[in-house]
Scaffold this motif. Structure first.
Motif, PDB file in Angstrom:
ATOM      1  N   VAL A   1     -11.098   7.321  -3.748  1.00  0.00           N
ATOM      2  CA  VAL A   1     -10.530   7.385  -2.393  1.00  0.00           C
ATOM      3  C   VAL A   1     -11.698   7.524  -1.411  1.00  0.00           C
ATOM      4  O   VAL A   1     -12.572   8.362  -1.624  1.00  0.00           O
TER       5      VAL A   1
ATOM      6  N   TYR B   1       0.806  -1.219   0.000  1.00  0.00           N
ATOM      7  CA  TYR B   1       0.000   0.000   0.000  1.00  0.00           C
ATOM      8  C   TYR B   1       0.846   1.279   0.000  1.00  0.00           C
ATOM      9  O   TYR B   1       0.321   2.379   0.034  1.00  0.00           O
ATOM     10  N   CYS B   2       2.163   1.146  -0.011  1.00  0.00           N
ATOM     11  CA  CYS B   2       3.016   2.315   0.235  1.00  0.00           C
ATOM     12  C   CYS B   2       3.848   2.675  -0.994  1.00  0.00           C
ATOM     13  O   CYS B   2       4.485   1.813  -1.606  1.00  0.00           O
TER      14      CYS B   2
ATOM     15  N   THR C   1       2.409   5.803   3.173  1.00  0.00           N
ATOM     16  CA  THR C   1       2.433   5.724   4.622  1.00  0.00           C
ATOM     17  C   THR C   1       3.819   5.223   4.988  1.00  0.00           C
ATOM     18  O   THR C   1       4.437   4.484   4.224  1.00  0.00           O
TER      19      THR C   1
ATOM     20  N   GLU D   1      -1.057   1.231  10.318  1.00  0.00           N
ATOM     21  CA  GLU D   1      -1.166   1.005   8.871  1.00  0.00           C
ATOM     22  C   GLU D   1      -2.435   0.272   8.475  1.00  0.00           C
ATOM     23  O   GLU D   1      -3.341   0.858   7.925  1.00  0.00           O
ATOM     24  N   ILE D   2      -2.505  -1.011   8.726  1.00  0.00           N
ATOM     25  CA  ILE D   2      -3.686  -1.770   8.302  1.00  0.00           C
ATOM     26  C   ILE D   2      -4.446  -2.210   9.552  1.00  0.00           C
ATOM     27  O   ILE D   2      -3.853  -2.748  10.482  1.00  0.00           O
TER      28      ILE D   2
ATOM     29  N   TYR E   1      -7.396   5.048   1.623  1.00  0.00           N
ATOM     30  CA  TYR E   1      -6.377   4.494   0.722  1.00  0.00           C
ATOM     31  C   TYR E   1      -6.511   5.101  -0.672  1.00  0.00           C
ATOM     32  O   TYR E   1      -7.591   5.172  -1.242  1.00  0.00           O
TER      33      TYR E   1
ATOM     34  N   ILE F   1      -4.733   3.008   7.558  1.00  0.00           N
ATOM     35  CA  ILE F   1      -5.186   3.190   6.175  1.00  0.00           C
ATOM     36  C   ILE F   1      -6.538   2.506   6.029  1.00  0.00           C
ATOM     37  O   ILE F   1      -6.698   1.349   6.425  1.00  0.00           O
TER      38      ILE F   1
ATOM     39  N   ASN G   1      -0.640   7.070  -2.711  1.00  0.00           N
ATOM     40  CA  ASN G   1      -0.782   7.003  -1.263  1.00  0.00           C
ATOM     41  C   ASN G   1       0.572   6.692  -0.627  1.00  0.00           C
ATOM     42  O   ASN G   1       1.351   5.926  -1.150  1.00  0.00           O
TER      43      ASN G   1
ATOM     44  N   ALA H   1      -7.905  -0.182   2.065  1.00  0.00           N
ATOM     45  CA  ALA H   1      -6.938  -0.971   1.293  1.00  0.00           C
ATOM     46  C   ALA H   1      -7.314  -2.445   1.401  1.00  0.00           C
ATOM     47  O   ALA H   1      -7.114  -3.216   0.463  1.00  0.00           O
TER      48      ALA H   1
ATOM     49  N   LEU I   1      -5.143  -5.288  -3.860  1.00  0.00           N
ATOM     50  CA  LEU I   1      -5.568  -3.923  -3.514  1.00  0.00           C
ATOM     51  C   LEU I   1      -6.664  -3.425  -4.451  1.00  0.00           C
ATOM     52  O   LEU I   1      -6.781  -3.908  -5.581  1.00  0.00           O
TER      53      LEU I   1
END
Ligand code: SF4
Length: 428
Positions: A274, A73-74, A426, A170-171, A258, A226, A424, A229, A267
């Motif tokens: 968003v 995701y980063c 993070t 994060e998640i 996300y 996030i 995105n 995601a 993803l």
């Protein structure tokens, strides 16, 4: 100093940092000492935002966007083909001081990708803060991101120089983290959070005995999740959030929608919206839980695992619980007043204060500033009959939405424009 190179690094590393939303700096009371630079007390440091809605009163950068991890995701993940850069410690110190002197910023928000390992990176983040405090006598605000897996000793030092520390969850769920960042373990986030919490408690109790004991991380710690995601429900998100508030005495949990950045079947695909509205509903729920006396179970449960996006969570709860209404504003206690849709906590205080002198009617409630479009169907006052009459929840919802000026709608569409070309990000 090679200014062109510094400028280039700044472009890369400020851009990489700008979608980390956990940069609120409220709560610190670090005053200016010894005619030093800056004063983070009472300066409203973090509440200035760029036109894209992000906080700019802090210099917000990464130390580096090199990273040994590959979190899907980063944007900083190692497999992503982006320009990389790394600041030297002294370069960040000089930039902060120069920007501060020019009045561009009031503090520093410093995060980083992980180069080499957690301790190697954390050591450099701490060194920036230490140099600013001890060599530059800088008393402005410093928010340091803690690197998951960093040693206790470095975490202890970080809190002595930074106002706020944060580690991003994060998640929201462990399964989600496993899916998108298999190299990471939940425990790597938990360990530094626990350390910070314990140090805050210990330094506070020592300060009661020895006045000269420094304040450890005076603005506390925060974290970010996030959203969207992975396929967690809003209930799961809020239970995770509540756990972190309670267990680690978080000052804030931030929710960051996300932004699809890569072709990865794990993803949401590129082009997926968003979830800005969802993000906003989660913030409203967070507020209801912390300040309005609601429990998660009331707002989110088996029958309602997700928040409604077209109405706010308090209105949504009220429509499902019409048996609690109408609330009599001239007699109800604080807790009940806070449950009326359209009545915020400030209005609750004003109502309680004003009704000492007179019975409150419509005109008083309007003057207090409550949102009558929503509130009128859930309360009685001196001048009213109960406006809800025998209407059903669905009828009330449609009435309220029909008369709503929908102040959020415009805001959301303009915020969505922000993401047209950016990925995105993070960081840990
Ligand atoms: S989330 Fe942190 S650890 Fe993961 S790739 Fe991004 S910067 Fe590296």
């Amino acid at each position: 100093m090679n200014f062109e190179r510094i400028k280039e690094k700044l472009n890369i590393l400020a851009d990489a940092a700008k979608y980390d939303v956990s940069c609120s700096s409220s709560g610190s009371k670090r005053a200016n000492k010894n005619k030093g630079l800056g004063d983070s007390s009472g300066m409203g440091i973090c509440h200035t935002y760029t036109e894209d809605g992000r906080c700019v009163s802090l210099l917000k950068i990464l130390l580096t966007n090199h990273c040994i991890f590959d979190c899907a995701y980063c944007v900083t993940r190692k497999s992503n083909d982006v320009k990389r850069a790394a600041f030297k410690v002294q370069e960040v110190v000089d930039l902060t001081i120069n920007f501060y002197r020019r009045n561009y910023i009031e503090g520093l928000f410093l995060s980083s990708g992980i180069f080499k390992n957690a301790d190697y990176t954390m050591e450099r983040l701490v060194l920036v803060a230490k140099k600013l405090r001890l060599e530059e006598n800088f008393n402005g605000y410093i928010h340091l991101k803690s690197i998951p897996g960093a040693s206790d000793e470095l975490m202890r030092e970080a809190g002595l120089y930074a106002d706020r520390l944060s580690v991003n969850i994060e998640i929201p769920t462990e399964q989600g983290l496993k899916l998108l960042a298999p190299d990471k373990k939940r425990e790597d986030f938990i360990k530094p959070m626990r350390k910070v919490k314990n140090e805050i408690i210990q330094y506070k109790s020592e300060k009661k005995l020895i006045k000269s004991t420094p304040i450890y991380a005076p603005a506390g710690q925060s974290t970010q999740m996030i959203i969207g995601a992975t396929d967690e429900t809003d209930a799961q998100i809020m239970y995770t959030s509540a756990y972190f508030y309670k267990e680690f005495q978080m000052k804030r949990v931030y929710y960051s929608g996300y932004i699809p950045i890569s072709h990865d079947e794990r993803l949401p695909s590129i082009g997926t919206d968003v979830p800005m509205l969802r993000e906003n509903r989660l913030y409203q729920t967070d507020w209801l839980l912390r300040f309005y006396g609601f429990s998660i179970q009331e707002l989110l449960n088996k029958e309602h695992p997700n928040l409604e996006t077209d109405i706010d969570p308090k209105l949504s709860w009220a429509l499902r619980n019409l048996q609690h209404f109408p609330v009599d504003v001239n007699h109800a206690d604080r807790r009940l007043l806070a449950r009326i849709p359209g009545v915020g906590m400030r209005s609750v205080d004003k109502i309680i204060n004003a009704r000492r002198y007179r019975k409150l009617g419509w005109e008083h409630l309007k003057a207090i500033g409550i949102s009558m479009n929503r509130a009128q169907y859930f309360l009685v006052c001196a001048s009213s009959k109960f406006e809800a009459k025998d209407r059903t929840a669905a009828q009330l919802k449609s009435l309220i939405m029909g008369n709503s000026s929908s102040k959020w709608r415009g805001a959301y569409s303009s915020q969505l424009n922000l993401f047209e070309s950016n990925a995105n990000v993070t960081v840990s």
